[in-house]
Write an enzyme that holds these catalytic residues in place. Structure first.
Site, PDB file in Angstrom:
ATOM      1  N   SER A 184       0.792  -1.230   0.000  1.00  0.00           N
ATOM      2  CA  SER A 184       0.000   0.000   0.000  1.00  0.00           C
ATOM      3  C   SER A 184       0.827   1.286   0.000  1.00  0.00           C
ATOM      4  O   SER A 184       0.339   2.319  -0.432  1.00  0.00           O
ATOM      5  CB  SER A 184      -0.954  -0.001   1.190  1.00  0.00           C
ATOM      6  N   HIS A 212      -5.589  -3.954  -1.685  1.00  0.00           N
ATOM      7  CA  HIS A 212      -5.362  -2.874  -2.659  1.00  0.00           C
ATOM      8  C   HIS A 212      -5.407  -3.360  -4.100  1.00  0.00           C
ATOM      9  O   HIS A 212      -5.104  -2.611  -5.014  1.00  0.00           O
ATOM     10  CB  HIS A 212      -4.033  -2.165  -2.383  1.00  0.00           C
ATOM     11  N   LYS A 243     -12.403  -0.716   0.259  1.00  0.00           N
ATOM     12  CA  LYS A 243     -11.590   0.174  -0.579  1.00  0.00           C
ATOM     13  C   LYS A 243     -12.277   0.342  -1.935  1.00  0.00           C
ATOM     14  O   LYS A 243     -13.231   1.096  -2.022  1.00  0.00           O
ATOM     15  CB  LYS A 243     -10.167  -0.357  -0.660  1.00  0.00           C
TER      16      LYS A 243
END
Ligand SMILES: *Cc1c(COP(=O)(O)O)cnc(C)c1O
Length: 395
Positions: A184, A212, A243
């Protein structure tokens, strides 16, 4: 003598953080998380979200959330096993299994919970957990809760990983190799094909945290396993629903036996209340949108390439990123923090990231480009970066 209830010992620690410039003031959004939004009352271009696909305030997700509330209520009412489990939770898990092309999926309340619950439940005394040194905090905490031995290998260093296995594999029953799919802070992708090969050579299990990469890499955001075409060769794939998917939650995908075991031994699943219907309804809609079309992921990558190219042409150091995560590496910690402050004043919100989150001397601001940005917004952001960068002698 001071009263223990005045929390002086904590105040002292906070003062120390403030004195060393490490105390973090948290900004406040005055509305939804959008590409351009109000932060502390000021209109700014937002380059600091994980809302990769612009789903968190998408009309289709909001409509689905409201419909789920109407049908199932505001809360689930219990932990899933003692029947907070609703039809839509099952429906989401079936949909995710299809999306991820895995046998089965179990949804947790967050990605953090998923790591905390899964790692400890699938490892035991006599096992070894082998973790990339830059893995996410929730993996570190999950491993701490396990009775297995832990070891770290150098970041994405396959020689180091193999060295440890060569020396120690025989001492353990099971070995679980854990890595972030995308890291990340730098945006680099794990060397999964090599990790899987080494794991197979030494008879180890693999565990990939795709927080991610869910909604980012692979066909329609199916993740790193799909990106590298490693279907069926990774034992546990973690995804987050918080996310790119835009809502909240986490899940583990894998073999049916793993999921059945976790339904009985995954502690956050057993002891913390199920996700509310609104969240589940919105997530189901988001996954359907990804399965219908690649337009969202295409837009994300188009924007990411556009922004990254403009920034490196200007002369900014954008590091080794291979994904939409775009670090602008400044170096000195105080300067990175100052850069972020000046950018905010000029109309761009971007978080500074400094030691101990990243190594000393690699202070940076981390830009998160999303599908929700327009080219005009990205152009304006680049212009502001250029002005402030020159002003601060970064360019
Ligand atoms: C953000 C993140 C998590 C936590 O996910 P949440 O759903 O926000 O709890 C876990 N692992 C990694 C690698 C992450 O980046």
């Amino acid at each position: 003598m001071s009263n223990i209830h005045d929390m002086k010992y904590l105040k002292d620690k906070v003062d120390e953080l403030k004195a060393t410039g490490l105390y973090k003031e948290i900004a406040t959004l005055d509305g939804p998380n959008e590409a351009e939004c109000l932060v502390n009352g000021k209109k700014v271009i937002n380059l600091s979200s994980n809302n990769y696909l612009g789903f968190s305030n998408h009309p289709r997700l909001k409509k689905a959330a409201i419909a789920a509330i109407e049908e199932f209520g505001a809360g689930a009412g219990a932990v899933r096993p003692i029947i907070g489990n609703m039809k839509i939770h099952d429906e989401l898990e079936e949909l995710l299994a299809e999306f991820k092309r895995e046998e089965a999926v179990l949804v947790f309340q967050s990605g953090f919970n998923c790591n905390a619950g899964t790692i400890q439940a699938v490892t035991d005394e006599g096992d070894l957990i082998l973790s990339d040194e830059l893995n996410h905090a929730s993996i570190i905490d999950g491993a701490r809760l396990s009775k297995a031995k832990k070891a770290r290998y150098k970041h994405s260093d396959m020689e180091d990983l193999e060295r440890i296995l060569k020396e120690d594999r025989d001492k353990y029953n099971n070995v679980l190799i854990i890595t972030d799919g995308v890291f990340s802070m730098d945006g680099d992708i794990a060397k999964l094909p090599e990790i899987v090969e080494i794991a197979e050579k030494y008879n180890c299990m693999t565990y990939v945290d795709d927080a991610h990469s869910s909604g980012v890499l692979g066909q329609s955001g199916r993740g790193t396993i799909d990106h590298f075409d490693l279907h069926g060769r990774v034992d546990f794939t973690i995804g987050t629903l918080s996310k790119a998917i835009g809502v909240v939650g986490g899940y583990v995908a894998g073999k049916k036996a793993s999921i059945e075991w976790l339904k009985n031994r995954g502690r956050p699943f057993l002891f913390s209340t199920a996700l509310p219907p609104a969240a589940i309804g919105a997530i189901i809609e988001a996954i359907k949108m990804l399965m219908e079309s690649e337009e969202y992921t295409d837009k994300l990558w188009d924007n990411a390439r556009y922004f990254k190219e403009k920034m490196s042409t200007l002369g900014f150091n954008t590091g080794e990123s291979e994904t939409p995560i775009t670090p602008i590496i400044i170096g000195e910690e105080a300067k990175a923090i100052e850069f972020s402050k000046k950018l905010f004043e000029a109309g761009v919100f971007v978080s500074p990231i400094v030691f101990p989150t990243v190594p000393k001397g690699t202070g940076r601001v981390r830009c998160m480009v999303t599908a929700g940005h327009t080219k005009e917004q990205l152009d304006r952001a680049v212009e502001i970066f250029e002005t402030v960068g020159k002003e601060m002698n970064i360019l």
